[in-house]
Design a protein around this motif. Sequence first.
Motif, PDB file in Angstrom:
ATOM      1  N   SER A 138       0.826  -1.229   0.000  1.00 10.72           N
ATOM      2  CA  SER A 138       0.000   0.000   0.000  1.00 10.72           C
ATOM      3  C   SER A 138       0.851   1.266   0.000  1.00 10.72           C
ATOM      4  O   SER A 138       0.314   2.370  -0.019  1.00 10.72           O
ATOM      5  CB  SER A 138      -0.902   0.020   1.237  1.00 10.72           C
ATOM      6  OG  SER A 138      -1.618  -1.172   1.354  1.00 10.72           O
ATOM      7  N   PHE A 139       2.188   1.134   0.067  1.00 11.20           N
ATOM      8  CA  PHE A 139       3.062   2.313   0.150  1.00 11.20           C
ATOM      9  C   PHE A 139       2.919   3.189  -1.092  1.00 11.20           C
ATOM     10  O   PHE A 139       2.823   2.688  -2.208  1.00 11.20           O
ATOM     11  CB  PHE A 139       4.543   1.889   0.270  1.00 11.20           C
ATOM     12  CG  PHE A 139       4.959   1.497   1.675  1.00 11.20           C
ATOM     13  CD1 PHE A 139       4.029   1.232   2.653  1.00 11.20           C
ATOM     14  CD2 PHE A 139       6.309   1.409   2.008  1.00 11.20           C
ATOM     15  CE1 PHE A 139       4.408   0.878   3.935  1.00 11.20           C
ATOM     16  CE2 PHE A 139       6.707   1.055   3.290  1.00 11.20           C
ATOM     17  CZ  PHE A 139       5.746   0.790   4.257  1.00 11.20           C
ATOM     18  N   GLY A 140       2.945   4.511  -0.868  1.00 11.06           N
ATOM     19  CA  GLY A 140       2.986   5.457  -1.987  1.00 11.06           C
ATOM     20  C   GLY A 140       4.425   5.599  -2.464  1.00 11.06           C
ATOM     21  O   GLY A 140       5.351   5.002  -1.895  1.00 11.06           O
ATOM     22  N   GLU A 141       4.635   6.417  -3.502  1.00  9.09           N
ATOM     23  CA  GLU A 141       5.983   6.577  -4.105  1.00  9.09           C
ATOM     24  C   GLU A 141       7.016   7.037  -3.077  1.00  9.09           C
ATOM     25  O   GLU A 141       8.132   6.545  -3.016  1.00  9.09           O
ATOM     26  CB  GLU A 141       5.935   7.553  -5.293  1.00  9.09           C
ATOM     27  CG  GLU A 141       5.506   6.901  -6.605  1.00  9.09           C
ATOM     28  CD  GLU A 141       6.189   5.562  -6.879  1.00  9.09           C
ATOM     29  OE1 GLU A 141       7.433   5.522  -6.891  1.00  9.09           O
ATOM     30  OE2 GLU A 141       5.485   4.557  -7.051  1.00  9.09           O
ATOM     31  N   GLU A 142       6.624   8.034  -2.260  1.00 10.70           N
ATOM     32  CA  GLU A 142       7.556   8.603  -1.275  1.00 10.70           C
ATOM     33  C   GLU A 142       7.967   7.547  -0.255  1.00 10.70           C
ATOM     34  O   GLU A 142       9.141   7.429   0.107  1.00 10.70           O
ATOM     35  CB  GLU A 142       6.872   9.795  -0.570  1.00 10.70           C
ATOM     36  CG  GLU A 142       7.820  10.781   0.098  1.00 10.70           C
ATOM     37  CD  GLU A 142       8.908  11.330  -0.811  1.00 10.70           C
ATOM     38  OE1 GLU A 142      10.060  11.375  -0.337  1.00 10.70           O
ATOM     39  OE2 GLU A 142       8.623  11.691  -1.980  1.00 10.70           O
ATOM     40  N   GLU A 143       6.983   6.755   0.190  1.00  7.01           N
ATOM     41  CA  GLU A 143       7.268   5.713   1.187  1.00  7.01           C
ATOM     42  C   GLU A 143       8.152   4.611   0.592  1.00  7.01           C
ATOM     43  O   GLU A 143       9.039   4.085   1.273  1.00  7.01           O
ATOM     44  CB  GLU A 143       5.956   5.100   1.692  1.00  7.01           C
ATOM     45  CG  GLU A 143       5.165   6.035   2.597  1.00  7.01           C
ATOM     46  CD  GLU A 143       3.765   5.522   2.853  1.00  7.01           C
ATOM     47  OE1 GLU A 143       3.381   5.416   4.021  1.00  7.01           O
ATOM     48  OE2 GLU A 143       3.058   5.217   1.871  1.00  7.01           O
ATOM     49  N   LYS A 144       7.893   4.282  -0.673  1.00  3.87           N
ATOM     50  CA  LYS A 144       8.732   3.257  -1.337  1.00  3.87           C
ATOM     51  C   LYS A 144      10.175   3.736  -1.449  1.00  3.87           C
ATOM     52  O   LYS A 144      11.121   2.970  -1.282  1.00  3.87           O
ATOM     53  CB  LYS A 144       8.166   2.930  -2.724  1.00  3.87           C
ATOM     54  CG  LYS A 144       6.946   2.024  -2.668  1.00  3.87           C
ATOM     55  CD  LYS A 144       6.391   1.745  -4.049  1.00  3.87           C
ATOM     56  CE  LYS A 144       5.150   0.855  -3.958  1.00  3.87           C
ATOM     57  NZ  LYS A 144       4.351   0.909  -5.165  1.00  3.87           N
ATOM     58  N   LYS A 145      10.331   5.029  -1.736  1.00  2.00           N
ATOM     59  CA  LYS A 145      11.674   5.615  -1.844  1.00  2.00           C
ATOM     60  C   LYS A 145      12.398   5.544  -0.489  1.00  2.00           C
ATOM     61  O   LYS A 145      13.568   5.158  -0.410  1.00  2.00           O
ATOM     62  CB  LYS A 145      11.533   7.078  -2.307  1.00  2.00           C
ATOM     63  CG  LYS A 145      12.833   7.708  -2.771  1.00  2.00           C
ATOM     64  CD  LYS A 145      12.590   9.132  -3.254  1.00  2.00           C
ATOM     65  CE  LYS A 145      13.855   9.933  -3.090  1.00  2.00           C
ATOM     66  NZ  LYS A 145      13.601  11.369  -3.147  1.00  2.00           N
ATOM     67  N   ASP A 146      11.669   5.903   0.600  1.00  2.00           N
ATOM     68  CA  ASP A 146      12.236   5.820   1.954  1.00  2.00           C
ATOM     69  C   ASP A 146      12.621   4.382   2.290  1.00  2.00           C
ATOM     70  O   ASP A 146      13.654   4.127   2.906  1.00  2.00           O
ATOM     71  CB  ASP A 146      11.229   6.328   2.999  1.00  2.00           C
ATOM     72  CG  ASP A 146      11.039   7.834   2.952  1.00  2.00           C
ATOM     73  OD1 ASP A 146      11.888   8.513   2.344  1.00  2.00           O
ATOM     74  OD2 ASP A 146      10.035   8.329   3.512  1.00  2.00           O
TER      75      ASP A 146
END
Length: 491
Positions: A138-146
């Motif tokens: 469910s992660f968004g782009e920003e969370e995936k990057k983190d």
Amino acid sequence: MTKGGMESVEVFTTEGKGRGLKAQKEFLPGDVIFAEPAYAAVVFDSLTHVICHTCFKRQERLQGCGQCKFAYYCDRTCQRAAWLNHKNECSAIKRHGKAPSENVRLAARILWKIEREGSGLSEGCLVSIDELQNHVDSFGEEEKKDLRTDVESFLEFWPPHCQQFGMQFISHIFGVISCNGFTLSDQRGLQAVGVGIFPNLCQANHDCWPNCTVVFNNGNHEAVRSMFHTQMRIELRALSKISPGDELTVSYVDFLNLSEERRKQLKKQYYFDCACEHCKKQLKDDLMLVVKGGESKPSADMVKEVIQFSKDTLEKINKARMEGLYHEVVKLCRDCLKKQEPVLGDTNIYLLRILSIASEVLSYLQMFEEAADYAKRMVDGYLKIYHPNNAQLGMAVMRAGVTHWHAGLIEAGHGLICKAYAILLITHGPSHPITKDLEAMRVQTEMELRLFQQNEFMYYKMREAALKNQKIQVMPEPSNENAPSLFHKKE
């Protein structure tokens, strides 16, 4: 399923909500349903020198680890208790040259524990680390990057001679930390100082009007035996009567928000749609948006304008607080209250937010009489909105009581301190440092109240003399942070 000291609860599964916890016996308000030590926990990066890495207490003087020069402890007992969890971390920090971020340190501690004990059920745990939800999908782009950044940092930090884990499992652990990391607070419960994983607590589902609360207990430093000296744990405590078979729920967010706002926050941070009674029926929303009634009822446009003005003012206040411009904060609050008072009702959340900030900052500036007036109005509003045994309500009532006491309003001060004590006995228990502080204040104000009732003139004379000889206790500097929320989430 029950295990190791968890006989009073069981894990169950429901459609739509997944796993949850159910009571196996009756509990009354204030009962400890279970206590759970952390599976793994770390101090925040910004506080590593001022917080003990074992019990998470804030201390004046801490002893540093002589080898890695990174970890700090209250004393030898805390240091010895930490060694099992710090040993691998210590040599990894020396090899790496510096300590990585708190997320990476927590993931490493979890994986070292798995290396030692395996990833199955640990003693006293109802579920294994493998079974905890990670919500990575469910992660968004920003969370995936983190997440990618954390995994890369972890791989640089993780020693080559230790057990090697697959990328998917490492990502799972970081996902678990992101969704289930519990906020650890200092001994006063006022500042978030670290993050830990508590697998049993993770099973408790959210409800905006829960029947349980969670308090972090830093252990007992007066105990001689190290087992109790540093027994840092969370306690799940009953807020109301709970019958066998009832689901045990906690609130992940502060109730003092409109149901729509709470639902947005829960969706963004925890990836679910809240379907609790209070959200479905929008209970208490009318109170939180109430406007003045009667003949001078304001127009819809006027209400809209004042609410927008309040939102803009709150942004300016946050900026001024960040810069420590407290007199500017007071001016902004007074101006905002002038606009709000003819339009907004006494439980309107925008009015309550300004009253809360004004009373806190004025207390810090030792303008106690004005602070007490705002604090009283804030508490009157909170009492109509919050659950009667809500921890945040208890803390707010305590703050209002101390403010009245400092203002010389001994009758109201003592009354509020007694009310706060009754709430915190349930939410925190009698042995928590905050409750002990409150008990001391209750005894002191009771003594002063007796003197006041016998001879008012004498009471004020003695108070005046005491204030001349001893500088009045300064309130803690206002924090720009909200009270620590239950789970640690990156905003």
